[in-house]
Scaffold this motif. Structure first.
Motif, mmCIF file in Angstrom:
data_model
loop_
_atom_site.group_PDB
_atom_site.id
_atom_site.type_symbol
_atom_site.label_atom_id
_atom_site.label_comp_id
_atom_site.label_asym_id
_atom_site.label_seq_id
_atom_site.Cartn_x
_atom_site.Cartn_y
_atom_site.Cartn_z
ATOM 1 N N GLU A 97 7.360 33.182 -36.162
ATOM 2 C CA GLU A 97 7.135 32.875 -34.752
ATOM 3 C C GLU A 97 7.076 34.149 -33.916
ATOM 4 O O GLU A 97 6.281 34.251 -32.977
ATOM 5 N N LEU A 98 7.907 35.103 -34.266
ATOM 6 C CA LEU A 98 7.938 36.375 -33.545
ATOM 7 C C LEU A 98 6.637 37.143 -33.758
ATOM 8 O O LEU A 98 6.058 37.692 -32.816
ATOM 9 N N ALA A 99 6.169 37.182 -35.006
ATOM 10 C CA ALA A 99 4.908 37.859 -35.299
ATOM 11 C C ALA A 99 3.757 37.207 -34.547
ATOM 12 O O ALA A 99 2.892 37.885 -33.989
ATOM 13 N N ASN A 100 3.744 35.875 -34.504
ATOM 14 C CA ASN A 100 2.698 35.152 -33.775
ATOM 15 C C ASN A 100 2.753 35.449 -32.285
ATOM 16 O O ASN A 100 1.723 35.664 -31.641
ATOM 17 N N ALA A 101 3.962 35.441 -31.727
ATOM 18 C CA ALA A 101 4.127 35.691 -30.295
ATOM 19 C C ALA A 101 3.633 37.083 -29.924
ATOM 20 O O ALA A 101 2.970 37.272 -28.890
ATOM 21 N N ILE A 102 3.927 38.059 -30.758
ATOM 22 C CA ILE A 102 3.483 39.433 -30.490
ATOM 23 C C ILE A 102 1.968 39.540 -30.634
ATOM 24 O O ILE A 102 1.299 40.165 -29.815
ATOM 25 N N ALA A 103 1.422 38.903 -31.668
ATOM 26 C CA ALA A 103 -0.030 38.930 -31.868
ATOM 27 C C ALA A 103 -0.756 38.302 -30.672
ATOM 28 O O ALA A 103 -1.790 38.794 -30.225
ATOM 29 N N LEU A 104 -0.205 37.202 -30.165
ATOM 30 C CA LEU A 104 -0.802 36.500 -29.027
ATOM 31 C C LEU A 104 -0.449 37.145 -27.691
ATOM 32 O O LEU A 104 -0.922 36.711 -26.644
ATOM 33 N N GLN A 105 0.425 38.172 -27.762
ATOM 34 C CA GLN A 105 0.957 38.812 -26.556
ATOM 35 C C GLN A 105 1.575 37.764 -25.622
ATOM 36 O O GLN A 105 1.380 37.776 -24.402
ATOM 37 N N LYS A 146 -5.010 35.339 -34.163
ATOM 38 C CA LYS A 146 -4.140 35.366 -32.988
ATOM 39 C C LYS A 146 -4.153 36.729 -32.303
ATOM 40 O O LYS A 146 -4.013 36.820 -31.082
ATOM 41 N N GLN A 147 -4.354 37.778 -33.086
ATOM 42 C CA GLN A 147 -4.500 39.104 -32.473
ATOM 43 C C GLN A 147 -5.765 39.178 -31.624
ATOM 44 O O GLN A 147 -5.767 39.770 -30.548
ATOM 45 N N GLU A 148 -6.834 38.574 -32.101
ATOM 46 C CA GLU A 148 -8.072 38.543 -31.326
ATOM 47 C C GLU A 148 -7.859 37.819 -29.995
ATOM 48 O O GLU A 148 -8.355 38.258 -28.949
ATOM 49 N N LEU A 149 -7.123 36.725 -30.045
ATOM 50 C CA LEU A 149 -6.814 35.995 -28.816
ATOM 51 C C LEU A 149 -5.953 36.842 -27.887
ATOM 52 O O LEU A 149 -6.194 36.917 -26.680
ATOM 53 N N GLY A 150 -4.949 37.480 -28.464
ATOM 54 C CA GLY A 150 -4.031 38.278 -27.662
ATOM 55 C C GLY A 150 -4.699 39.466 -27.010
ATOM 56 O O GLY A 150 -4.361 39.847 -25.876
ATOM 57 N N GLU A 151 -5.672 40.055 -27.697
ATOM 58 C CA GLU A 151 -6.363 41.227 -27.175
ATOM 59 C C GLU A 151 -7.575 40.870 -26.325
ATOM 60 O O GLU A 151 -8.249 41.753 -25.790
ATOM 61 N N GLY A 152 -7.857 39.555 -26.225
ATOM 62 C CA GLY A 152 -8.953 39.111 -25.378
ATOM 63 C C GLY A 152 -10.326 39.349 -25.951
ATOM 64 O O GLY A 152 -11.309 39.428 -25.200
ATOM 65 N N VAL A 153 -10.428 39.466 -27.277
ATOM 66 C CA VAL A 153 -11.732 39.718 -27.882
ATOM 67 C C VAL A 153 -12.250 38.514 -28.673
ATOM 68 O O VAL A 153 -13.304 38.597 -29.322
ATOM 69 N N ALA A 154 -11.551 37.384 -28.622
ATOM 70 C CA ALA A 154 -12.018 36.170 -29.288
ATOM 71 C C ALA A 154 -13.223 35.613 -28.535
ATOM 72 O O ALA A 154 -13.421 35.895 -27.346
ATOM 73 N N LEU A 168 -2.253 22.354 -20.653
ATOM 74 C CA LEU A 168 -1.788 20.967 -20.820
ATOM 75 C C LEU A 168 -0.309 20.912 -21.213
ATOM 76 O O LEU A 168 0.251 19.824 -21.356
ATOM 77 N N GLY A 169 0.305 22.080 -21.405
ATOM 78 C CA GLY A 169 1.737 22.112 -21.682
ATOM 79 C C GLY A 169 2.119 22.541 -23.084
ATOM 80 O O GLY A 169 3.311 22.648 -23.403
ATOM 81 N N TYR A 170 1.125 22.790 -23.926
ATOM 82 C CA TYR A 170 1.436 23.253 -25.280
ATOM 83 C C TYR A 170 1.707 24.751 -25.251
ATOM 84 O O TYR A 170 1.195 25.472 -24.389
ATOM 85 N N SER A 171 2.518 25.220 -26.193
ATOM 86 C CA SER A 171 2.780 26.662 -26.264
ATOM 87 C C SER A 171 1.498 27.363 -26.697
ATOM 88 O O SER A 171 0.594 26.750 -27.277
ATOM 89 N N ARG A 172 1.438 28.646 -26.429
ATOM 90 C CA ARG A 172 0.244 29.411 -26.816
ATOM 91 C C ARG A 172 0.068 29.409 -28.334
ATOM 92 O O ARG A 172 -1.060 29.364 -28.831
ATOM 93 N N ASP A 173 1.153 29.428 -29.068
ATOM 94 C CA ASP A 173 1.082 29.392 -30.520
ATOM 95 C C ASP A 173 0.574 28.039 -31.017
ATOM 96 O O ASP A 173 -0.279 27.966 -31.901
ATOM 97 N N GLN A 174 1.089 26.948 -30.439
ATOM 98 C CA GLN A 174 0.621 25.616 -30.807
ATOM 99 C C GLN A 174 -0.867 25.468 -30.513
ATOM 100 O O GLN A 174 -1.630 24.928 -31.325
ATOM 101 N N ALA A 175 -1.269 25.952 -29.345
ATOM 102 C CA ALA A 175 -2.679 25.851 -28.948
ATOM 103 C C ALA A 175 -3.568 26.656 -29.899
ATOM 104 O O ALA A 175 -4.630 26.190 -30.323
ATOM 105 N N ALA A 176 -3.123 27.867 -30.247
ATOM 106 C CA ALA A 176 -3.912 28.713 -31.151
ATOM 107 C C ALA A 176 -4.039 28.071 -32.528
ATOM 108 O O ALA A 176 -5.126 28.072 -33.129
ATOM 109 N N ASN A 177 -2.952 27.506 -33.043
ATOM 110 C CA ASN A 177 -2.990 26.845 -34.352
ATOM 111 C C ASN A 177 -3.938 25.648 -34.324
ATOM 112 O O ASN A 177 -4.693 25.412 -35.277
ATOM 113 N N ALA A 178 -3.892 24.881 -33.225
ATOM 114 C CA ALA A 178 -4.735 23.691 -33.111
ATOM 115 C C ALA A 178 -6.211 24.077 -33.047
ATOM 116 O O ALA A 178 -7.062 23.441 -33.684
#
Length: 205
Positions: A97-105, A146-154, A168-178
């Motif tokens: 979760e920590l790695a994902n959070a950092i990747a997504l900034q 997730k790094q692409e999303l975090g860096e704004g290059v997706a 809609l209320g989902y966490s950024r990690d949940q949204a990225a996984n979905a």
């Protein structure tokens, strides 16, 4: 230096465990998550240990996995993060979760840890963004996306879909996984509306 303890749990306190190794009890400070997962008094336990030696004290910090211990040290490489804050972060987020959070900034996710304010959260995601993938554990497969999303290059439809699901209320990690799962079903060329629709189906499972 002590690298690992193998013994039985003698006592579990609020932020520590006493491990009996052949009649000698070692006190190891642990995250709340680690303490909650290690069983109860009398049970066997194996802890990976980080030893801190200072002029006036010697402290042991215990972890159930080597990856957690690596994150403990990695977090402290960031200015303003000491052992107490590092344990607080690991109490709040698993290594993946920590790695994902950092990747997504995702500063909000990291700020949930006690003692981590906005400035420290920004430093964590900024200074560790290039190091986190090597310590992603079970999250390694999706960390690049997730790094692409975090860096704004997706791609724009992907970013828009993640943003919409987050709103809609989902966490950024949940949204990225979905959305990552939606891309496999809808195809990488799908527009944001289709990704949102398929993403919501994934989140409803």
């Amino acid at each position: 230096m002590i690298g690992k303890l193998k013994g039985t749990i003698d006592e579990i306190g609020e932020d520590y465990v006493l491990v009996d190794v052949h009649g000698v009890c070692y006190e190891a400070f642990c995250s709340a998550r680690t303490l909650s997962r290690m069983g109860s008094a009398g049970e066997a336990v194996v802890l990976f240990i980080e030893t801190y030696v200072r002029e006036d004290q010697l402290k042991l910090y215990g972890f159930l996995t080597a990856l957690e211990r690596e994150w403990f040290n990695l977090l402290q490489s960031v200015q303003g993060v000491g052992a107490k804050v590092a344990l607080a972060v690991l109490s709040t987020l698993t290594p993946s979760e920590l790695a994902n959070a950092i990747a997504l900034q995702d500063k909000t996710a990291i700020s949930r840890a006690p003692g981590v304010g906005p400035k420290v959260a920004i430093r964590l995601v900024t200074e560790l963004k290039n190091k986190a993938p090597a310590f992603a554990g079970e999250a390694t497969a999706g960390i690049g996306f997730k790094q692409e999303l975090g860096e704004g290059v997706a791609a724009a439809p992907v970013s828009d879909a993640v943003s919409a699901l987050t709103n809609l209320g989902y966490s950024r990690d949940q949204a990225a996984n979905a959305v990552a799962a939606a891309m496999k079903t809808a195809g990488e060329g799908a527009d944001s509306a289709k990704l949102i629709r398929f993403g919501l189906k994934e989140l409803a499972r």
